[in-house]
Motif scaffolding. Structure first.
Motif, short mmCIF file in Angstrom:
data_model
loop_
_atom_site.label_atom_id
_atom_site.label_comp_id
_atom_site.label_asym_id
_atom_site.label_seq_id
_atom_site.Cartn_x
_atom_site.Cartn_y
_atom_site.Cartn_z
N ARG A 118 0.85 -1.19 0.00
CA ARG A 118 0.00 0.00 0.00
C ARG A 118 0.89 1.24 0.00
O ARG A 118 1.86 1.31 0.76
N TRP A 136 0.59 5.48 0.18
CA TRP A 136 -0.14 6.74 0.32
C TRP A 136 0.80 7.82 -0.19
O TRP A 136 1.94 7.92 0.27
N VAL A 150 -3.05 5.33 -2.78
CA VAL A 150 -4.05 6.28 -2.28
C VAL A 150 -3.45 7.68 -2.41
O VAL A 150 -2.33 7.91 -1.96
N GLY A 170 -7.97 9.49 -1.40
CA GLY A 170 -7.99 9.43 0.06
C GLY A 170 -9.04 10.36 0.66
O GLY A 170 -9.46 11.34 0.04
N TYR A 173 -2.62 8.68 4.81
CA TYR A 173 -2.91 9.64 3.76
C TYR A 173 -2.71 11.08 4.27
O TYR A 173 -2.02 11.88 3.66
#
Length: 150
Positions: free
Chosen positions: A2, A4, A63, A107, A115
């Motif tokens: 993941r 951000w 994100v 986000g 985020y």
């Protein structure tokens, strides 16, 4: 994995900053910025930095703020009339992303999450770039350890 990611751009002074937080086998983050740049170039530079040492073939969930997601969307699903700016960065990213499975989402600006942390660091990076020029630096592990949602 993941990721951000966020970018900040000061149109009046043309400085920009970016930051990302990655969570995979371990948590990491980097922030950077530059002078005399654009919002798309700042976003693409940050994304390139975020992908720099990600193992080939690893699936990604990205994100980003809406403005950055719109820029990154052109890499995920190229439009019929592709952007003509920053072709050098777009070519690098196209090569890195070729054959990779990745998703992109916007986000929640009100959430206290990685985020929001990336957005705050991007803003600080933009200000640092305005006074000091181009830079890239790891976000301290002690700061990353305090982020909710990692």
């Amino acid at each position: 994995m993941r990721i951000w990611i966020a970018a900040a751009h000061d149109a009046a002074h043309l400085n920009g900053g970016w930051a990302f937080v990655r969570a995979g086998t371990e948590v990491s983050g980097v922030a950077g910025g530059d002078r005399r740049t654009t919002r798309p170039r700042t976003t693409l530079n940050g994304f390139a930095a975020a992908l720099k040492d990600v193992p080939a073939g690893e699936a990604l969930s990205v994100v980003a703020p809406r403005a950055d997601a719109l820029i990154l969307q052109t890499l995920l699903r190229p439009p019929a009339d592709p952007p003509t700016d920053d072709l050098d960065l777009r070519a690098i990213l196209a090569k890195v992303l070729a054959g990779r499975v990745w998703t992109l989402s916007v986000g929640d600006p009100d959430a206290i999450t990685p985020y929001g942390f990336a957005v705050a660091w991007a803003n600080m990076a933009s200000e640092k770039a305005k006074t000091g020029g181009a830079f890239s630096a790891a976000i301290p592990k002690t700061n990353l350890a305090k982020v909710r949602g990692l």
